[in-house]
Design an enzyme around this catalytic site. Structure first.
Site, PDB file in Angstrom:
ATOM      1  N   ILE A 159       0.752  -1.043   0.022  1.00 37.70           N
ATOM      2  CA  ILE A 159      -0.028  -0.016  -0.081  1.00 37.70           C
ATOM      3  C   ILE A 159       0.982   1.305   0.002  1.00 37.70           C
ATOM      4  CG2 ILE A 159      -1.695   1.306   1.492  1.00 37.70           C
ATOM      5  CD1 ILE A 159      -2.865  -1.560   2.353  1.00 37.70           C
ATOM      6  N   ASP A 178      10.991   2.860   5.912  1.00 35.65           N
ATOM      7  CA  ASP A 178      10.730   1.401   6.315  1.00 35.65           C
ATOM      8  C   ASP A 178      11.836   0.648   6.647  1.00 35.65           C
ATOM      9  OD1 ASP A 178       9.804  -1.363   5.766  1.00 35.65           O
ATOM     10  OD2 ASP A 178       8.303  -0.420   4.800  1.00 35.65           O
ATOM     11  N   THR A 235      -4.477   5.465   7.247  1.00 36.68           N
ATOM     12  CA  THR A 235      -5.585   4.419   6.598  1.00 36.68           C
ATOM     13  C   THR A 235      -5.014   2.783   7.122  1.00 36.68           C
ATOM     14  OG1 THR A 235      -4.107   4.234   4.522  1.00 36.68           O
ATOM     15  CG2 THR A 235      -6.029   6.013   4.689  1.00 36.68           C
ATOM     16  N   SER A 236      -4.110   2.860   8.032  1.00 38.75           N
ATOM     17  CA  SER A 236      -3.360   1.540   8.049  1.00 38.75           C
ATOM     18  C   SER A 236      -4.208   0.952   9.647  1.00 38.75           C
ATOM     19  CB  SER A 236      -1.953   1.724   8.491  1.00 38.75           C
ATOM     20  OG  SER A 236      -1.547   0.483   8.529  1.00 38.75           O
ATOM     21  N   ARG A 237      -3.809   1.054  10.619  1.00 37.67           N
ATOM     22  CA  ARG A 237      -4.284   0.510  11.877  1.00 37.67           C
ATOM     23  C   ARG A 237      -4.420   1.929  12.915  1.00 37.67           C
ATOM     24  NH1 ARG A 237      -5.995  -2.802   9.117  1.00 37.67           N
ATOM     25  NH2 ARG A 237      -6.179  -4.732   9.228  1.00 37.67           N
ATOM     26  N   ASP A 261      -8.980   6.791   8.561  1.00 43.11           N
ATOM     27  CA  ASP A 261      -9.992   5.795   8.124  1.00 43.11           C
ATOM     28  C   ASP A 261     -10.062   4.741   9.062  1.00 43.11           C
ATOM     29  OD1 ASP A 261     -11.487   4.467   6.053  1.00 43.11           O
ATOM     30  OD2 ASP A 261     -10.153   3.126   5.821  1.00 43.11           O
ATOM     31  N   GLU A 266     -12.135   1.394  17.284  1.00 38.30           N
ATOM     32  CA  GLU A 266     -13.127   1.457  15.939  1.00 38.30           C
ATOM     33  C   GLU A 266     -13.894   0.315  16.308  1.00 38.30           C
ATOM     34  OE1 GLU A 266     -10.447   1.034  12.634  1.00 38.30           O
ATOM     35  OE2 GLU A 266     -11.468  -0.698  12.153  1.00 38.30           O
TER      36      GLU A 266
END
Ligand code: NAD
Length: 333
Positions: A159, A178, A235-237, A261, A266
């Site tokens: 992603i 990374d 948008t990952s965790r 997101d 959640e």
């Protein structure tokens, strides 16, 4: 074989049924769909099933896995890539097969990341409402041109790489961090340490998995390293962000905008219509009061292509299990 399929909405059932008809795994399969999420109190729904099929917010801790094993469940099919909700050691100790869907249209999540950035940046959500009410004033809709801006991508897997391609295509300067980056990133941007990425980026977007080592990576110290006025996207965790620290950074005006997101708590909120409920989560309610915060309910993956891929790979994993064949998507310690 009977499979208890937890946390399902009508769209899940549609794609899982369609894929089962096209990629019929070995043997007779009966799907038992449940709206409920898997947790200690919903384990009994799997009575008579030999496998469970679950999603991102289902609980697969040692206690739940032992209870499922006691009912005769021997396989766990995750309809998602991340498996932070699975106790992998417990699954192995119990001899249970667990497999995931490692890739489902990574571009879908990357494209949603861009949608979030541009909604917040160009205020399209506000413009939509204004124009429908006959208000064509531009005041309050001012954005910035993304071309030439610096975008920092944390996590350069599938992603993150798709996100890098998008922002590179828009003419942004792309930085990445990374510990084991995809080699294709070299053609798109520059690898830097996390503090340097945070200090230089106008937009920071998170695409690394939630691990013990990454939990709350966006905390007070790392928020202070960010450029004043920068935008943070996740948008990952949800657990990658310490929500209280982000709220402090928004209140102090150091953080310019936040698009998420995913949200740490959640599981108590997302994937259900709660429009008639009073939400008990004060932190979430506070987040929604900021005009520079945009929240979507874990929909980054939600495209037709990704739903087809999830369903097809799920049944492929089941087929491997039933045939005793090697499974590249198997999760092991
Ligand atoms: P991936 O495994 O291909 O890539 C993850 C990358 O993160 C790897 O390159 C890894 O080396 C890197 N990484 C690990 N620790 C890091 C750290 N401390 N700092 C920076 N990078 C680190 O995974 P992917 O398919 O790209 O997915 C990324 C995440 O996106 C998943 O873990 C999942 O949580 C999330 N996701 C969200 C949605 C959604 O709908 N919003 C959908 C799918 C996946």
């Amino acid at each position: 074989m009977q499979i208890a399929v937890y946390s399902t909405q009508p769209y899940d059932r549609r794609f899982l049924d369609e894929a089962l008809a096209h990629h019929a795994p070995h043997g007779d399969i009966t799907l038992r769909y449940f709206d409920a999420a898997l947790a200690a109190d919903t384990v009994p729904l799997a009575q008579g099933c030999q496998a469970v099929c679950v999603f991102v917010n289902d609980v697969l801790d040692a206690h739940v896995l032992e209870a499922l094993h006691g009912l005769g469940v021997r396989a766990v099919l995750l309809r998602c890539a991340g498996f932070n909700n699975l106790d992998v050691h417990a699954a192995e100790r119990l001899g249970m097969f667990a497999a995931r869907v490692p890739a489902y249209a990574p571009e879908a999540v990357a494209e949603h990341t861009l949608a979030l950035v541009q909604t917040l940046n160009r205020h399209t959500h506000r413009a939509y409402n204004r124009v429908r009410e006959g208000n064509f004033a531009l005041d309050g809709l001012l954005g910035v041109t993304l071309h030439g801006k610096t975008v920092g991508i944390v996590g350069l897997g599938q992603i993150g790489l798709a996100t890098a391609r998008i922002f590179h295509g828009l003419g942004c300067r792309v930085l990445g961090h990374d510990p084991a980056p995809d080699p294709h990133f070299a053609a798109l941007g520059k690898l830097v340490a996390l503090p340097a990425l945070l200090a230089a980026s106008d937009i920071v977007t998170l695409h690394c998995p939630l691990l013990d080592s990454t939990r709350h990576m966006i905390n007070h110290a790392n928020l202070a390293r960010m450029k004043p006025g920068a935008m943070l996207v996740n948008t990952s965790r949800g657990g990658l962000i310490e929500t209280a620290a982000v709220i402090d950074a928004l209140k102090s005006r150091h953080l310019g905008a936040l698009a998420i997101d995913v949200y740490e708590q959640e599981s108590a909120l997302f994937f259900r219509d709660r429009s008639g409920d009073i939400l008990d989560d004060d932190v979430f309610q506070l987040l929604l009061t900021f005009p520079n915060v945009l929240v979507t309910g874990h929909q980054g993956f939600f495209t037709v292509e990704a739903m087809r891929e999830i369903a097809a790979t799920t049944w492929h994993n089941l087929d491997c299990y039933l045939r005793g064949a090697p499974c590249a998507n198997r999760i092991s310690c």
